[in-house]
Motif scaffolding. Structure first.
Motif, PDB file in Angstrom:
ATOM      1  N   VAL A   1      -4.881  12.773  -5.183  1.00 28.00           N
ATOM      2  CA  VAL A   1      -5.718  11.602  -4.901  1.00 28.00           C
ATOM      3  C   VAL A   1      -4.885  10.330  -4.957  1.00 28.00           C
ATOM      4  O   VAL A   1      -5.011   9.442  -4.102  1.00 28.00           O
ATOM      5  N   LEU A   2      -4.022  10.204  -5.966  1.00 29.29           N
ATOM      6  CA  LEU A   2      -3.191   9.015  -6.107  1.00 29.29           C
ATOM      7  C   LEU A   2      -2.244   8.857  -4.920  1.00 29.29           C
ATOM      8  O   LEU A   2      -2.059   7.740  -4.400  1.00 29.29           O
ATOM      9  N   ILE A   3      -1.655   9.954  -4.468  1.00 34.60           N
ATOM     10  CA  ILE A   3      -0.746   9.889  -3.318  1.00 34.60           C
ATOM     11  C   ILE A   3      -1.499   9.469  -2.062  1.00 34.60           C
ATOM     12  O   ILE A   3      -1.025   8.619  -1.290  1.00 34.60           O
ATOM     13  N   VAL A   4      -2.680  10.044  -1.840  1.00 35.47           N
ATOM     14  CA  VAL A   4      -3.472   9.703  -0.652  1.00 35.47           C
ATOM     15  C   VAL A   4      -3.873   8.234  -0.672  1.00 35.47           C
ATOM     16  O   VAL A   4      -3.756   7.527   0.336  1.00 35.47           O
ATOM     17  N   ILE A   5      -4.340   7.742  -1.822  1.00 34.35           N
ATOM     18  CA  ILE A   5      -4.749   6.333  -1.933  1.00 34.35           C
ATOM     19  C   ILE A   5      -3.560   5.409  -1.693  1.00 34.35           C
ATOM     20  O   ILE A   5      -3.648   4.431  -0.931  1.00 34.35           O
ATOM     21  N   ALA A   6      -2.426   5.710  -2.334  1.00 30.56           N
ATOM     22  CA  ALA A   6      -1.236   4.875  -2.160  1.00 30.56           C
ATOM     23  C   ALA A   6      -0.762   4.898  -0.719  1.00 30.56           C
ATOM     24  O   ALA A   6      -0.334   3.869  -0.173  1.00 30.56           O
ATOM     25  N   ASN A   7      -0.841   6.065  -0.079  1.00 28.20           N
ATOM     26  CA  ASN A   7      -0.417   6.176   1.317  1.00 28.20           C
ATOM     27  C   ASN A   7      -1.321   5.360   2.237  1.00 28.20           C
ATOM     28  O   ASN A   7      -0.844   4.702   3.174  1.00 28.20           O
ATOM     29  N   GLN A   8      -2.629   5.381   1.978  1.00 24.53           N
ATOM     30  CA  GLN A   8      -3.559   4.604   2.789  1.00 24.53           C
ATOM     31  C   GLN A   8      -3.343   3.100   2.610  1.00 24.53           C
ATOM     32  O   GLN A   8      -3.437   2.328   3.573  1.00 24.53           O
ATOM     33  N   ILE A   9      -3.047   2.689   1.377  1.00 22.17           N
ATOM     34  CA  ILE A   9      -2.759   1.261   1.128  1.00 22.17           C
ATOM     35  C   ILE A   9      -1.520   0.842   1.902  1.00 22.17           C
ATOM     36  O   ILE A   9      -1.488  -0.235   2.533  1.00 22.17           O
ATOM     37  N   ALA A  10      -0.482   1.682   1.876  1.00 21.07           N
ATOM     38  CA  ALA A  10       0.743   1.380   2.626  1.00 21.07           C
ATOM     39  C   ALA A  10       0.474   1.329   4.119  1.00 21.07           C
ATOM     40  O   ALA A  10       0.997   0.469   4.832  1.00 21.07           O
ATOM     41  N   LYS A  11      -0.380   2.243   4.602  1.00 18.74           N
ATOM     42  CA  LYS A  11      -0.712   2.286   6.029  1.00 18.74           C
ATOM     43  C   LYS A  11      -1.437   1.019   6.462  1.00 18.74           C
ATOM     44  O   LYS A  11      -1.140   0.446   7.511  1.00 18.74           O
ATOM     45  N   ARG A  12      -2.394   0.570   5.651  1.00 18.67           N
ATOM     46  CA  ARG A  12      -3.159  -0.636   6.003  1.00 18.67           C
ATOM     47  C   ARG A  12      -2.289  -1.882   5.996  1.00 18.67           C
ATOM     48  O   ARG A  12      -2.584  -2.851   6.706  1.00 18.67           O
ATOM     49  N   ASN A  13      -1.240  -1.859   5.179  1.00 17.60           N
ATOM     50  CA  ASN A  13      -0.347  -3.028   5.101  1.00 17.60           C
ATOM     51  C   ASN A  13       0.853  -2.911   6.031  1.00 17.60           C
ATOM     52  O   ASN A  13       1.759  -3.734   5.976  1.00 17.60           O
ATOM     53  N   GLY A  14       0.845  -1.890   6.871  1.00 15.34           N
ATOM     54  CA  GLY A  14       1.903  -1.743   7.864  1.00 15.34           C
ATOM     55  C   GLY A  14       3.238  -1.313   7.293  1.00 15.34           C
ATOM     56  O   GLY A  14       4.277  -1.519   7.921  1.00 15.34           O
ATOM     57  N   GLU A  15       3.218  -0.679   6.112  1.00 20.80           N
ATOM     58  CA  GLU A  15       4.463  -0.240   5.483  1.00 20.80           C
ATOM     59  C   GLU A  15       4.755   1.220   5.860  1.00 20.80           C
ATOM     60  O   GLU A  15       3.942   1.911   6.476  1.00 20.80           O
ATOM     61  N   GLU A  16       5.956   1.665   5.453  1.00 21.32           N
ATOM     62  CA  GLU A  16       6.309   3.069   5.631  1.00 21.32           C
ATOM     63  C   GLU A  16       5.336   3.933   4.835  1.00 21.32           C
ATOM     64  O   GLU A  16       4.841   3.536   3.776  1.00 21.32           O
ATOM     65  N   ARG A  17       5.068   5.126   5.329  1.00 24.70           N
ATOM     66  CA  ARG A  17       4.133   6.008   4.627  1.00 24.70           C
ATOM     67  C   ARG A  17       4.589   7.458   4.760  1.00 24.70           C
ATOM     68  O   ARG A  17       5.444   7.785   5.594  1.00 24.70           O
ATOM     69  N   LEU A  18       4.012   8.307   3.925  1.00 22.24           N
ATOM     70  CA  LEU A  18       4.408   9.714   3.906  1.00 22.24           C
ATOM     71  C   LEU A  18       3.788  10.497   5.055  1.00 22.24           C
ATOM     72  O   LEU A  18       4.375  11.418   5.589  1.00 22.24           O
ATOM     73  N   PHE A  19       2.541  10.145   5.443  1.00 22.20           N
ATOM     74  CA  PHE A  19       1.846  10.869   6.504  1.00 22.20           C
ATOM     75  C   PHE A  19       0.831   9.973   7.160  1.00 22.20           C
ATOM     76  O   PHE A  19       0.542   8.891   6.696  1.00 22.20           O
TER      77      PHE A  19
END
Length: 309
Positions: free
Chosen positions: A291-309
């Motif tokens: 859950v923590l990885i998914v949430i952090a990844n979505q935050i990065a995605k919304r901010n236009g940063e690099e992400r895992l998936f």
């Protein structure tokens, strides 16, 4: 038809050329299946009143009873607090220190000095926690160097037993992780810094940028993708606050702050032969990490940063 045959020949030619890499890749895949995925079948124990003599297929199914038991246990709630507390502290401190150390080491002009410091800094990574905790016990004992310094500087009037006070335990664990892992964690940041185009620094020099300005406007933005990716990966390890150091440094006086989920699983799941409750605690830990990885990844995605998936 001729073109398809040609493509097929090229493909098999490439396979033969890369056969060594393919074989080793298959070995790694098979290893992952056997040791990472097949054991997940044991998760069924968390939903059973598991008895070793009955096995997985004959133990009584009890649904979510073990999970209810977990979250009705005040000890487990305290254990979650300890794990999250130490996990967050370790994440923040070790993550920041690795970046700072890599940047400062990159600013050293002497190649010999840089290599010497880097080598010395990552050597503690190869020490076992047994050795590290032994060093900590000696340094922080009533006759250790820390107490001697504090007494000579008149900060303390008498020796202090650091391992008898719960308020010191989390900082000690954080310090141990920083000392052991900073040099090793900094290697990937040093690699990212090395890949920065030197012309960017030259342009910054021409514009009159000082050393701190170059770090702020060239180095940090250039390694930002690496920082974000590693942060996303490390967020999932927040509940992996540790086992060895807490188990080795913990005692009855600091038990309220030293026990982690892993120690809880050892104590109740293995020592008390309640494998079902230990499995349930492990599933909870894995679920929270995902859950923590998914949430952090979505935050990065919304901010236009690099992400895992």
């Amino acid at each position: 038809m001729a073109s398809k045959e040609k493509k097929r020949n090229i493909t098999w030619k490439e396979v033969k050329k890369q056969r060594v890499l393919i074989i080793w890749s298959l070995v790694i895949v098979i290893y992952g299946i056997i040791f990472c995925y097949l054991p997940l079948g044991g998760w069924i124990m968390a939903f059973q009143n598991y008895k070793p003599k009955d096995g997985l297929f004959h133990s009584a199914f009890i649904g979510l009873d073990k999970f209810r038991q977990l979250f009705s246990d005040d000890t487990f709630i305290r254990v979650i607090r300890n794990t999250l507390g130490m996990g967050v502290i370790n994440l923040v401190v070790t993550f920041v220190m690795a970046i700072v150390f890599a940047i400062l080491l990159n600013e050293v002009k002497s190649n010999g000095g840089k290599k010497t410091v880097q080598t010395i800094s990552y050597l503690p990574h190869f020490l076992s926690w047994i050795i590290v905790t032994g060093i900590l016990h000696d340094a922080l004992s009533s006759t250790g160097i820390i107490n001697e310094l504090l007494l000579k500087l008149h900060i303390l009037d008498q020796p202090l037993n650091f391992f008898a006070h719960p308020r010191f335990f989390w900082p000690i664990v954080a310090f141990a992780n920083v000392w052991k892992e900073t040099g090793w964690n900094a290697i990937i940041y040093l690699s990212a810094i090395t890949a920065i185009d030197p012309s960017l620094y030259e342009a910054a020099n021409i514009d009159g940028a000082g050393r701190w300005a170059r770090i702020r406007y060239v180095t940090l933005p250039s390694i930002k993708p690496t920082i974000v990716i590693l942060l996303l990966m490390n967020v999932g390890n927040v509940l992996n606050a540790g086992f060895e150091i807490q188990y080795l440094l913990g005692n009855g006086l600091v038990k309220s702050v030293s026990e982690t989920i892993d120690i809880y699983v050892l104590k109740w799941g293995i020592s008390q032969n309640d494998f079902a409750i230990g499995t349930a605690a492990g599933i909870f830990k894995s679920f929270v990490s995902i859950v923590l990885i998914v949430i952090a990844n979505q935050i990065a995605k919304r901010n236009g940063e690099e992400r895992l998936f």
